[in-house]
Write a protein that holds these residues in place. Sequence first.
Motif, PDB file in Angstrom:
ATOM      1  N   LEU A 110       0.840  -1.198   0.000  1.00 23.75           N
ATOM      2  CA  LEU A 110       0.000   0.000   0.000  1.00 23.75           C
ATOM      3  C   LEU A 110       0.878   1.252   0.000  1.00 23.75           C
ATOM      4  O   LEU A 110       0.614   2.214  -0.733  1.00 23.75           O
ATOM      5  N   LEU A 111       1.926   1.220   0.806  1.00 21.50           N
ATOM      6  CA  LEU A 111       2.837   2.360   0.872  1.00 21.50           C
ATOM      7  C   LEU A 111       3.586   2.530  -0.446  1.00 21.50           C
ATOM      8  O   LEU A 111       3.875   3.645  -0.874  1.00 21.50           O
ATOM      9  N   TYR A 112       3.880   1.406  -1.081  1.00 19.64           N
ATOM     10  CA  TYR A 112       4.548   1.459  -2.383  1.00 19.64           C
ATOM     11  C   TYR A 112       3.645   2.129  -3.420  1.00 19.64           C
ATOM     12  O   TYR A 112       4.085   3.014  -4.160  1.00 19.64           O
ATOM     13  N   ASP A 113       2.371   1.710  -3.441  1.00 19.16           N
ATOM     14  CA  ASP A 113       1.404   2.302  -4.373  1.00 19.16           C
ATOM     15  C   ASP A 113       1.218   3.790  -4.106  1.00 19.16           C
ATOM     16  O   ASP A 113       1.076   4.589  -5.035  1.00 19.16           O
ATOM     17  N   ALA A 155       3.453   5.817  -2.819  1.00 18.75           N
ATOM     18  CA  ALA A 155       4.640   6.508  -3.336  1.00 18.75           C
ATOM     19  C   ALA A 155       4.541   6.671  -4.852  1.00 18.75           C
ATOM     20  O   ALA A 155       4.894   7.716  -5.393  1.00 18.75           O
ATOM     21  N   GLU A 156       4.041   5.635  -5.521  1.00 16.37           N
ATOM     22  CA  GLU A 156       3.890   5.690  -6.976  1.00 16.37           C
ATOM     23  C   GLU A 156       2.914   6.797  -7.390  1.00 16.37           C
ATOM     24  O   GLU A 156       3.132   7.490  -8.376  1.00 16.37           O
ATOM     25  N   LEU A 157       1.835   6.927  -6.599  1.00 18.99           N
ATOM     26  CA  LEU A 157       0.855   7.983  -6.882  1.00 18.99           C
ATOM     27  C   LEU A 157       1.484   9.358  -6.742  1.00 18.99           C
ATOM     28  O   LEU A 157       1.374  10.213  -7.625  1.00 18.99           O
ATOM     29  N   PHE A 158       2.194   9.573  -5.626  1.00 16.85           N
ATOM     30  CA  PHE A 158       2.814  10.870  -5.376  1.00 16.85           C
ATOM     31  C   PHE A 158       3.914  11.153  -6.388  1.00 16.85           C
ATOM     32  O   PHE A 158       4.165  12.297  -6.744  1.00 16.85           O
ATOM     33  N   LYS A 159       4.569  10.103  -6.857  1.00 17.22           N
ATOM     34  CA  LYS A 159       5.619  10.265  -7.860  1.00 17.22           C
ATOM     35  C   LYS A 159       5.056  10.907  -9.127  1.00 17.22           C
ATOM     36  O   LYS A 159       5.694  11.744  -9.763  1.00 17.22           O
ATOM     37  N   ILE A 160       3.840  10.501  -9.468  1.00 18.33           N
ATOM     38  CA  ILE A 160       3.197  11.048 -10.659  1.00 18.33           C
ATOM     39  C   ILE A 160       2.857  12.524 -10.458  1.00 18.33           C
ATOM     40  O   ILE A 160       3.008  13.336 -11.358  1.00 18.33           O
ATOM     41  N   VAL A 216      -5.520   5.505  -3.186  1.00 17.39           N
ATOM     42  CA  VAL A 216      -4.849   4.256  -3.553  1.00 17.39           C
ATOM     43  C   VAL A 216      -5.719   3.049  -3.209  1.00 17.39           C
ATOM     44  O   VAL A 216      -5.789   2.077  -3.961  1.00 17.39           O
ATOM     45  N   LYS A 217      -6.401   3.147  -2.056  1.00 12.54           N
ATOM     46  CA  LYS A 217      -7.282   2.057  -1.622  1.00 12.54           C
ATOM     47  C   LYS A 217      -8.497   1.892  -2.535  1.00 12.54           C
ATOM     48  O   LYS A 217      -9.162   0.871  -2.504  1.00 12.54           O
ATOM     49  N   GLU A 218      -8.804   2.920  -3.286  1.00 15.22           N
ATOM     50  CA  GLU A 218      -9.930   2.961  -4.244  1.00 15.22           C
ATOM     51  C   GLU A 218     -11.307   2.897  -3.592  1.00 15.22           C
ATOM     52  O   GLU A 218     -11.536   3.381  -2.547  1.00 15.22           O
TER      53      GLU A 218
END
Lengths: 118, 118
Positions: free
Chosen positions: A30-33, A35-40, B116-118
């Motif tokens: 979840l934390l990885y996802d 980070a991926e969101l914030f990266k965008i 992220v959790k949707e």
Amino acid sequence: MSTNESRCDCNIIHQDIVNAVKKSFPDELLLYDLAELFKIFGDSTRIKILSALSIHEMCVCDIACLLNMTKSSISHQLRILKQANLVKYRKSGKSAYYSLSDDHIMQIFEQGLDHVKE
Amino acid sequence: MSTNESRCDCNIIHQDIVNAVKKSFPDELLLYDLAELFKIFGDSTRIKILSALSIHEMCVCDIACLLNMTKSSISHQLRILKQANLVKYRKSGKSAYYSLSDDHIMQIFEQGLDHVKE
DNA sequence: TAAATAGTTGAACAACTATTCAACTGTTTT
DNA sequence: AAAACAGTTGAATAGTTGTTCAACTATTTA
């Protein structure tokens, strides 16, 4: 984590705290996802595109003109935003009209803005 | 923008929309700062550090142990978080205890998690 | 005072990424 | 059918960045 090999090159000072934090720590994936969101969000071109689309649906040319960038670079970034489900698009004639896929996106955006404004 | 040279290699299709968006567009510098903020959130190590510190104040060793990483890499990331005013620290003896500098940070964090959790 | 430990720092390296360029597809216009 | 235009795509390039390594400082302990 049941592995004995540890990259942590130190004696643990507060094992109780580490254990407590580990216990209520969110899921790794979840934390990885997240980070991926914030990266965008963490690129000024993409932020500008999202900010623009929050005001009005736009085609690639419009965005390129607004940001004074090439169609190509805008298209590349739109692809990334599309893959992350942050924007959607409709085609009409020669043009592709992009818009935000979700209003929730702007809530994250606004929250960030509040912090930047201090 | 009063420059005639434009990297935009296309005829403008919707000049009215572009003008309207340009009008209510946030300050360029503000969007840049916003991207910089999100960029900091856009790394899973830093996200994990912030997530850990939201639970409890921790020293560098504790964090390194929790995340199974070296003190050095944690220290490097803490420097970035410190420079961005996202964490603060206090020194005590040989240790440096880090904590979140602001509760507002976790609101951005939580908002992102919701998405992220949707 | 010397050894041990917590933490920091700069250089080096590898991995990643945003933009550019050129070539391309598909639609519309002449 | 040919030209023009909107948009996409892949390769190349330049710039950025996270981790590692080694050397360092500062505090504490023996």
